[in-house]
Structure formats: C-alpha cells, structure tokens
Design an enzyme around this catalytic site. Sequence first.
Site, mmCIF file in Angstrom:
data_model
loop_
_atom_site.group_PDB
_atom_site.id
_atom_site.type_symbol
_atom_site.label_atom_id
_atom_site.label_comp_id
_atom_site.label_asym_id
_atom_site.label_seq_id
_atom_site.Cartn_x
_atom_site.Cartn_y
_atom_site.Cartn_z
ATOM 1 N N GLY A 181 0.870 -1.333 -0.085
ATOM 2 C CA GLY A 181 -0.050 -0.130 -0.061
ATOM 3 C C GLY A 181 0.946 1.180 -0.145
ATOM 4 N N GLY A 188 0.679 7.945 4.381
ATOM 5 C CA GLY A 188 1.301 9.499 4.242
ATOM 6 C C GLY A 188 2.613 9.511 4.406
ATOM 7 C CB VAL A 194 3.870 -0.156 3.049
ATOM 8 C CG1 VAL A 194 4.117 -1.359 3.928
ATOM 9 C CG2 VAL A 194 3.703 0.988 3.455
ATOM 10 C CG ASP A 218 -2.835 7.766 13.745
ATOM 11 O OD1 ASP A 218 -3.859 8.091 13.967
ATOM 12 O OD2 ASP A 218 -2.363 7.549 12.519
#
Length: 646
Positions: free
Chosen positions: A22, A25, A29, A138
């Site tokens: 994927g 931000g 990856v 997060d």
Amino acid sequence: MEPLNAEDPVSIGPFRLLGRLGVGGMGRVFLARSAGGRTVAVKVVHAELAAQEEFRRRFAREVAALERVGGTGTTPVLGSDTAAEPPWVAIGYVPGPSLREVVGEEPGPLPAASVRALAAGLARALTHVHTAGLVHRDLKPSNVLLTVDGPQIIDFGIARAVDTVTDGGLTSTGAVVGSPGFMSPEQVRGEKLTSASDIFSLGSVLAYAATGRAPFGTADSGVHATMFRIAHDEPDLTGIAPELTGLVRACLAKDPAARPTAAELAETITVTEPWLPADLLARLGRHAARLLETETETSAESSAETGTGAGSGAAGTGAGSGAAIGGALSSGTGSAGDPTPVPAPKPPRRRAGPVVAGATALAVAAAACLTYVLWPDPATGADGQKNRARGETGDVSARPAGIVPAAFLGAWEGVLRGSADHPRETSRIEIAQGAAGAKSVVYVHVTEERLCMGRSRLVSADEDKVVLGESSVTTSAPAQRCTAAAHQTLTLRSPDVLEWSSGAAKATFRKAKAGTDVVPAAFVGVWKSEPDPLVYGPNADRYTDEVTVTQGPVGAPLFRIQRGFPRLDDEGNPTADTVNCSFTSLLAGAGTPLIIGPGTSDPDSSDRDCERTGLSGYVAVDRWKGRERLLLYPMTDGEPGEYYRR
C-alpha cells in the site's frame, strides 16, 4: 498485495521485495523477505519528505527509539537506513486483518469477553511503547491487527516524524497528529502529549470494537464537529456491555491524570482463552494461510526470474540497524578491552568496555489473588465503586474463573546455576489466574549472555502442584537466540517456597516482589565511580562513569549508565576529543540481588568507540567506609564495578 511495477526497486537494503502492500502518508509499503526467510514490511519514505532535513532528523530519532520497543503486541524494527536515498525502515510483518476490517465488515462488533482480551493485549503493548519513552499518537482500529495469538499494534512512533514537519519546519505548538475520531482532548487542542493520550485513544478503540461506532462520531459529520465533541462532550457508550462500561469510561476521562496507565490496565484486566470466537479464529487462520500462499508464489516467481533461492528459514534475521537487542553497560572502572571489571583497572584502550547491560520488555501479568475483572465505573457505580478514587476498591472485588490455587499466584524467582549471592543463571515466573489451556504464566530466563521471556500454557493445577506445558517466546535478547521453554512443574513446599523442575533440572524458587514499584529504595538514585588518579594519571577527571537507578516494574528501563573518556590516538595517547557513551538496562529480576539482562546502547550513543555487546549482571548495595556503595557484577566470575551515591 499488488505486484511490483516497473518503477519499483527489486530490493531495499538486504530485503528482496515481493509486492506492494500500500501507500500511506509517509511513503510506499512493500512486502519483502530477508535472506534468512523472514517476511517483513518495508516502508520507503516519499521523496518530498526525504528532501526535508527536519524530517530526516526526526525520522532517524524515531526509528532509533522504536528499536528499543519489544514485547508482545508490538512489531519489531528489523532493519533501517535513515541516511539512504530514500530512507527506509523494515518492521515485522503481521499476517492478520485490522480491527477496522473485522468490525466494519463481517463478523462485526466483538463480544464482551473478546473486547476485554483486546484491552489487555493492547495495554500490554502500550506498556512496552511507553516504557521506551514513546507515545503512539495515532492508535485507531486500522493500526490494530488481529492474530490468533492476540492483537498487534503497528505504526507506533513513526507518525510523529511525518506529521510534525510542515513546509520544511515545525508548527509553533506542535502539529495535531492523529485520526479525528480517535484523538484525545489534549491532541485536539494541540497540547503536548503524554502516554495518557494513548489511553484515551484506547478507550475509543474499545468502544468501536464493542459497537462498531466511534464514541464521538466520525469525520463524516465534520472534522471540527468531531474534535469539539471529543474535547467537550461525553462519549456515546450506547450498546456497550455493562461489564465493559467502567473500563471504557475510565480510559475516556477528559483529565489525562484521571486515566489509568497502560501498566495498570494490563495488571487488572483478566482474560480467558481463546481470546476470540472460534469462527473468527478460523477466519484469521485462513487469512494468514492465503497470505502465506501468495508470498510463496511470489517468492517462487521471483526466484525463477533471478535464479536465486528465497531462503526458507522462518527464524531468519533482519539486517541493518534492526531490532536485535545487544549493547552493553560498562561496569565500574573496568578496562575497555577486558570483559571483567576490576576495582583498579587500566585506562580504556580503545572502546568503552562493556560488562553489564539490559534491554528487554516486560510482559505484565496480574499477580494478585483478588483480580478485578473490570475497571471501576466512576460514573454509574454499577460495580459498587461509585464515587471512589482510582485505586480505592473497598471490599468489592471479583475473582476470575481459573484453576490456579491462590498460594501459587504472584512472582517467583530462583537461581538455576551459581548461588543466591553470585548467580550465573536465573529464572522468574509470574503466575496469573487462568483456565486450563490459558497462557497465563510469564517466564523470564537469564543467562550470562541472553535473556528470554515468554508465556507458558497452564496444563493442570491442584493445591500442591502446577504443571506448565508448551511455551512461546515473546522476547529474545539478543534477537533470535531463544527457544521456547520446555514443560515445567512447580511444587509448593511452603507459602514462600516452591520447587521448580524441567526435565532433569531442578531449583528452589522463592516469592518475589511484583507490581509497578519493585526496586528497593536503597538502590534508587544516582551513583558515580571514582577513577583513581594513580591509575588514570593527570586525565583522571576526564573519565566519568555514572549510574542512574529509577523506580519501576520488572522489564522497565531502570538502570542507565553514562560514561565519558578521552579518545585515544592510534598509539594509545589521549586526545582532546571526549567519547560519551550511554546505555540503558532493564530490570529482569526483583529479588536479592537485582538481576539485569543483556541490553543495548542508547540511540544517542553512536560513537564508534562505544561498544555494542555486553553480559547480563546483578546489582547489590552495601556500605563501605561509612558510604553507600552500589556494586555492579557481571554474570561471570569477576569483580564488580563500584559506584558511590552522589
């Protein structure tokens, strides 16, 4: 997983790329594999971020901090190159779906028992993260992956490097980092964050897991509206099982100081196994099998194209500056080239001599007979705890279902080799209540060169004997040096003594202190060595050696050594340059003496003359000529390093 495209590299560092996982931000990856066969996720930074010096500096610092995180529920850093073009970091790959995928699709919200197990698993993971000095910032359902063995937290720490960089600099108050529906009130206001912020996010994640909804709404109704509700409104806990309400509400306290810590949650939440419903566990197994099949096919195709094998060792190691736990702490005034310190050593010849270090992660287990099944609900008082301050429980408690007699519960420590005063191999076992088949026992095994931690399955228990079965390793220091513990039998001899046996090995274990404050007060403080001018000559004042001991639980970074000495030239003569080395050691045993496992140098201790390897050790305190003295022994035959209270 998507296939690699023409613009993608074939390899990153020592890792061969298998496909794309994927884009986020921070960057792209990739799924990759090491030469030893270990599957990893490699994150490659976007070029525009890599071009910013501030980002690179923060990224390098965050990766270095992440390398200190270890233990159940977190993904280790297995390799990195923060100076590369572009920078990258490789972390352990978790073949499981996210909590968002599981709850947002089929089968939907989790049952109460599974939410409680999720809370315990995430609390243990956050304990490791917070112990390393990090704040996740997060925590959200998409950053929680579900596996057969429990939840895993991903993406801790890295977000800080990405989100505090704006237009080449920092915002004056620190940028707001996080996903709106799962932020904390202090995060919404742009204030400085502490570990308590993660606890608030944890409460929101648990509410989502139980209901399929964020407790303050979603960004669909407007980001600013959601953030206002987080800062000012009470959470919507409609649909949450009564036995979970107190836990969730405590985590969602507006005041950070009123929230429980991750360690407190890990100690007080009891769980049963299996942690998920059978049909969901089966789904997770099929999910992992499909990913493995895809990886194998991709690997075979890649090998055919390149004419090389993929490597099949499941225990293959990562490379680069990864999560292998090594490092060292110099003990006393020992010479750098000698692994055994002596009271009056030679000056360092080239490197800072390592002797004792520790860097592990604590797997927290509840050790009390009266274990609370849920966190008190200060709002409703439904559990009998209404209007009580946190930590005040009165006479209300609930003992979880389990087979372990109360006399066995708690922490036990023993010496497997050596003597009580001079141990060469030790073991610690923390027994929590649990049903047959539950991995409710945590063990810590320390030898002179490694520390192994894991969880053992409870096979049977009666008033005199507890039998432990298969085990799984959760922490290995150095990395990949441990094998799972064999079957173990614990036989009670008295309220404070039990006999431990595993195969032909036998030892006597005694009750040990457990909890969040296990270090005797006599050890806590700052201690300094006193270099002898007769040994070090006119440069004696340039040789510094200081130990700082802090309070905390087994597994926390409680011992830190800072050393300074003049750099030597090629002929062994002191130069004007000073080498500064610092090392952090984690507590591995809370008996007498205290036990320290092998560890690692601190991220800011990167000088070439700072050693990276060391031995386990043990620590004692006495009085010498009317002064308090701390003795730091290597777990071998040798004299201790001597330090005096500052």
